[in-house]
Design a protein around this motif. Structure first.
Motif, PDB file in Angstrom:
ATOM      1  N   ARG A  67      33.922  35.078  49.816  1.00 50.47           N
ATOM      2  CA  ARG A  67      34.700  36.135  49.339  1.00 50.47           C
ATOM      3  C   ARG A  67      35.786  35.631  48.332  1.00 50.47           C
ATOM      4  NH1 ARG A  67      37.291  40.225  53.783  1.00 50.47           N
ATOM      5  NH2 ARG A  67      37.296  41.578  51.852  1.00 50.47           N
ATOM      6  N   ALA A  68      36.636  34.510  48.916  1.00 55.04           N
ATOM      7  CA  ALA A  68      37.539  33.785  47.711  1.00 55.04           C
ATOM      8  C   ALA A  68      36.968  33.659  46.255  1.00 55.04           C
ATOM      9  CB  ALA A  68      38.178  32.633  48.273  1.00 55.04           C
ATOM     10  N   PHE A  69      35.701  33.160  46.402  1.00 53.52           N
ATOM     11  CA  PHE A  69      35.068  33.079  44.972  1.00 53.52           C
ATOM     12  C   PHE A  69      34.682  34.413  44.426  1.00 53.52           C
ATOM     13  CE2 PHE A  69      30.969  32.739  42.507  1.00 53.52           C
ATOM     14  CZ  PHE A  69      31.390  31.785  41.689  1.00 53.52           C
ATOM     15  N   GLN A  70      34.245  35.350  45.214  1.00 51.46           N
ATOM     16  CA  GLN A  70      33.784  36.613  44.680  1.00 51.46           C
ATOM     17  C   GLN A  70      35.149  37.372  44.033  1.00 51.46           C
ATOM     18  OE1 GLN A  70      32.151  38.206  48.186  1.00 51.46           O
ATOM     19  NE2 GLN A  70      30.082  37.721  47.673  1.00 51.46           N
ATOM     20  N   ASN A  71      36.220  37.181  45.058  1.00 55.89           N
ATOM     21  CA  ASN A  71      37.556  37.897  44.385  1.00 55.89           C
ATOM     22  C   ASN A  71      38.089  37.109  42.957  1.00 55.89           C
ATOM     23  OD1 ASN A  71      37.562  39.704  46.307  1.00 55.89           O
ATOM     24  ND2 ASN A  71      38.764  38.419  47.962  1.00 55.89           N
ATOM     25  N   LYS A  72      37.840  35.977  42.910  1.00 59.09           N
ATOM     26  CA  LYS A  72      38.344  35.048  41.706  1.00 59.09           C
ATOM     27  C   LYS A  72      37.605  35.616  40.470  1.00 59.09           C
ATOM     28  CE  LYS A  72      38.972  30.471  39.882  1.00 59.09           C
ATOM     29  NZ  LYS A  72      39.039  29.137  40.304  1.00 59.09           N
ATOM     30  N   HIS A  73      36.289  36.029  40.794  1.00 60.34           N
ATOM     31  CA  HIS A  73      35.359  36.125  39.413  1.00 60.34           C
ATOM     32  C   HIS A  73      35.121  37.682  39.453  1.00 60.34           C
ATOM     33  CE1 HIS A  73      35.386  31.908  38.486  1.00 60.34           C
ATOM     34  NE2 HIS A  73      35.056  31.704  39.958  1.00 60.34           N
ATOM     35  N   GLY A  74      35.667  38.472  40.139  1.00 58.15           N
ATOM     36  CA  GLY A  74      35.327  39.937  40.106  1.00 58.15           C
ATOM     37  C   GLY A  74      34.038  40.410  40.424  1.00 58.15           C
ATOM     38  N   ILE A  75      33.420  39.790  41.458  1.00 57.74           N
ATOM     39  CA  ILE A  75      32.111  40.373  41.856  1.00 57.74           C
ATOM     40  C   ILE A  75      32.444  41.185  43.145  1.00 57.74           C
ATOM     41  CG2 ILE A  75      30.055  39.196  43.150  1.00 57.74           C
ATOM     42  CD1 ILE A  75      30.577  36.341  41.664  1.00 57.74           C
ATOM     43  N   THR A  76      31.572  42.182  42.810  1.00 56.66           N
ATOM     44  CA  THR A  76      31.555  43.225  44.020  1.00 56.66           C
ATOM     45  C   THR A  76      30.228  43.498  44.309  1.00 56.66           C
ATOM     46  OG1 THR A  76      31.562  44.771  42.278  1.00 56.66           O
ATOM     47  CG2 THR A  76      33.811  44.283  42.998  1.00 56.66           C
ATOM     48  N   PRO A  77      30.058  43.976  45.766  1.00 59.46           N
ATOM     49  CA  PRO A  77      31.111  44.095  46.702  1.00 59.46           C
ATOM     50  C   PRO A  77      31.451  42.918  47.058  1.00 59.46           C
ATOM     51  CG  PRO A  77      28.984  44.397  47.642  1.00 59.46           C
ATOM     52  CD  PRO A  77      28.774  44.534  46.190  1.00 59.46           C
ATOM     53  N   ASN A  78      32.799  42.502  47.424  1.00 56.53           N
ATOM     54  CA  ASN A  78      33.457  41.319  47.679  1.00 56.53           C
ATOM     55  C   ASN A  78      33.527  41.174  49.232  1.00 56.53           C
ATOM     56  OD1 ASN A  78      35.178  43.201  47.883  1.00 56.53           O
ATOM     57  ND2 ASN A  78      36.896  41.893  47.684  1.00 56.53           N
ATOM     58  N   ILE A  79      32.171  41.198  50.005  1.00 50.62           N
ATOM     59  CA  ILE A  79      32.203  41.197  51.480  1.00 50.62           C
ATOM     60  C   ILE A  79      31.746  39.801  52.022  1.00 50.62           C
ATOM     61  CG2 ILE A  79      31.741  43.572  51.794  1.00 50.62           C
ATOM     62  CD1 ILE A  79      28.978  42.991  51.950  1.00 50.62           C
ATOM     63  N   GLY A  80      31.622  38.646  51.036  1.00 52.43           N
ATOM     64  CA  GLY A  80      31.238  37.268  51.507  1.00 52.43           C
ATOM     65  C   GLY A  80      30.004  37.217  51.666  1.00 52.43           C
ATOM     66  N   TYR A  81      28.869  38.211  50.850  1.00 51.30           N
ATOM     67  CA  TYR A  81      27.366  38.057  51.127  1.00 51.30           C
ATOM     68  C   TYR A  81      26.667  37.141  50.170  1.00 51.30           C
ATOM     69  CZ  TYR A  81      22.685  39.643  51.528  1.00 51.30           C
ATOM     70  OH  TYR A  81      21.327  39.858  51.784  1.00 51.30           O
ATOM     71  N   ALA A  82      26.005  36.128  50.411  1.00 52.45           N
ATOM     72  CA  ALA A  82      25.422  35.227  49.520  1.00 52.45           C
ATOM     73  C   ALA A  82      24.204  35.872  49.074  1.00 52.45           C
ATOM     74  CB  ALA A  82      25.125  33.886  50.171  1.00 52.45           C
ATOM     75  N   GLY A  83      24.311  36.810  48.100  1.00 52.94           N
ATOM     76  CA  GLY A  83      23.408  37.320  47.251  1.00 52.94           C
ATOM     77  C   GLY A  83      22.962  36.856  45.898  1.00 52.94           C
ATOM     78  N   PRO A  84      22.256  37.552  45.283  1.00 50.00           N
ATOM     79  CA  PRO A  84      21.635  37.062  43.837  1.00 50.00           C
ATOM     80  C   PRO A  84      22.742  36.774  43.052  1.00 50.00           C
ATOM     81  CG  PRO A  84      20.700  39.208  44.562  1.00 50.00           C
ATOM     82  CD  PRO A  84      21.393  38.824  45.512  1.00 50.00           C
ATOM     83  N   VAL A  85      23.758  37.947  42.875  1.00 53.13           N
ATOM     84  CA  VAL A  85      24.823  37.920  41.856  1.00 53.13           C
ATOM     85  C   VAL A  85      25.828  36.825  41.995  1.00 53.13           C
ATOM     86  CG1 VAL A  85      26.635  39.052  40.686  1.00 53.13           C
ATOM     87  CG2 VAL A  85      24.449  40.467  41.412  1.00 53.13           C
ATOM     88  N   THR A  86      25.882  36.478  43.241  1.00 58.52           N
ATOM     89  CA  THR A  86      27.166  35.586  43.712  1.00 58.52           C
ATOM     90  C   THR A  86      26.566  34.169  43.214  1.00 58.52           C
ATOM     91  OG1 THR A  86      28.108  36.990  45.273  1.00 58.52           O
ATOM     92  CG2 THR A  86      28.336  34.374  45.360  1.00 58.52           C
ATOM     93  N   TRP A  87      25.146  34.131  43.712  1.00 58.45           N
ATOM     94  CA  TRP A  87      24.457  32.704  43.245  1.00 58.45           C
ATOM     95  C   TRP A  87      24.141  32.599  41.906  1.00 58.45           C
ATOM     96  CZ3 TRP A  87      24.062  28.035  43.863  1.00 58.45           C
ATOM     97  CH2 TRP A  87      22.645  27.251  43.402  1.00 58.45           C
ATOM     98  N   GLY A  88      23.997  33.644  41.172  1.00 57.00           N
ATOM     99  CA  GLY A  88      23.774  33.675  39.924  1.00 57.00           C
ATOM    100  C   GLY A  88      24.893  33.113  38.926  1.00 57.00           C
ATOM    101  N   VAL A  89      26.082  33.461  39.370  1.00 58.31           N
ATOM    102  CA  VAL A  89      27.248  33.052  38.996  1.00 58.31           C
ATOM    103  C   VAL A  89      27.498  31.557  38.992  1.00 58.31           C
ATOM    104  CG1 VAL A  89      29.674  33.013  38.785  1.00 58.31           C
ATOM    105  CG2 VAL A  89      28.400  35.374  38.850  1.00 58.31           C
ATOM    106  N   MET A  90      27.180  31.221  40.168  1.00 52.71           N
ATOM    107  CA  MET A  90      27.453  29.768  40.607  1.00 52.71           C
ATOM    108  C   MET A  90      26.433  28.893  39.991  1.00 52.71           C
ATOM    109  SD  MET A  90      27.886  30.118  44.828  1.00 52.71           S
ATOM    110  CE  MET A  90      29.340  30.868  45.505  1.00 52.71           C
ATOM    111  N   ASN A  91      25.068  29.337  39.910  1.00 57.96           N
ATOM    112  CA  ASN A  91      23.888  28.596  39.246  1.00 57.96           C
ATOM    113  C   ASN A  91      24.149  28.514  37.944  1.00 57.96           C
ATOM    114  OD1 ASN A  91      21.402  27.196  39.319  1.00 57.96           O
ATOM    115  ND2 ASN A  91      20.382  29.170  38.261  1.00 57.96           N
ATOM    116  N   LEU A  92      24.544  29.485  37.174  1.00 56.95           N
ATOM    117  CA  LEU A  92      25.024  29.516  35.634  1.00 56.95           C
ATOM    118  C   LEU A  92      26.206  28.272  35.421  1.00 56.95           C
ATOM    119  CD1 LEU A  92      24.945  30.447  32.766  1.00 56.95           C
ATOM    120  CD2 LEU A  92      26.686  32.323  33.464  1.00 56.95           C
TER     121      LEU A  92
END
Length: 231
Positions: A67-92
């Protein structure tokens, strides 16, 4: 530049200050106000990126870190779910880091143009070079989202406006350097990894945009290539 031309350029101004993309996460819990207890499809990858114990199981500490990572980078929904968008940002981020100080190792950006600003859409990075010599960068950038892609090809900076304001979106675009219609380098106040992207401009941090402003001038070349993930 005449008033008519100037007004036309201002009207074409675009911005990267767009609302984050709302994601459809399938089986992920719908509530956005609380931390999810469900492991996502990229749980292990996300845990490794964040330095968490890699067990593929969602814990309260895992969720808080995500969630802290999602909040920092404006990823929604920011519920702490390790989904494709969150991982896509990290992978990039991992791929950008791997570039190091050799962004043009493959020679995709022309080295016979003198000073040129290069934009790699695939890796979402930009840099300035003189021939084959790296002058500045690479820096992470935020380019056009799906339907508003930053156009590829060889271009030239044709107009610079230090305190530009988009008349379409009524937002500030500091350090604007236009190179293709309404598409320009300019600074924004959001994370460079904030999805889904800009309306076509190459967004930069204030630090990077100021440096580009000092290193580039009207008539300098810009080369945009590749394809932004998700477009």
């Amino acid at each position: 530049m005449g008033d008519i031309r100037r007004r036309g350029i201002v009207a074409l101004g675009v911005t990267g200050l767009v609302a984050p993309l709302t994601l459809a996460l399938g089986a992920a819990p719908a509530q956005a106000a609380s931390c999810t207890t469900q492991a996502g499809p990229y749980q292990k990858q996300v845990e490794k990126f964040l330095g968490r114990p890699v067990d593929g199981k969602q814990s309260g500490a895992d969720c808080s870190a995500v969630r802290a990572f999602q909040n920092k980078h404006g990823i929604t929904p920011n519920i702490g779910y390790a989904g494709p968008v969150t991982w896509g940002v990290m992978n990039l981020m991992n791929k950008q880091k791997a570039v190091g100080n050799k962004p043009n190792k493959a020679g995709a950006c022309p080295t016979n143009k003198g000073r040129i600003a290069c934009v790699n859409l695939t890796l979402q990075i930009s840099w300035i070079q003189d021939g084959s010599r790296l002058v500045y960068g690479p820096v992470p950038v935020r380019t056009g989202r799906d339907g508003y892609e930053t156009r590829t090809g060889l271009k030239k900076i044709y107009w610079r406006h230090l305190n530009h304001v988009s008349t379409i979106y009524n937002v500030s675009m500091p350090y604007s350097q236009f190179f293709d219609g309404g598409q320009a380098f300019h600074s924004v106040g959001v994370s460079m990894w904030n999805p889904p992207g800009s309306h076509g401009c190459v967004n930069m941090t204030s630090t990077a945009a100021k440096k580009y402003w000092s290193l580039l001038k009207t008539g300098d070349d810009v080369f945009v290539y590749g394809r932004k993930p998700g477009t």
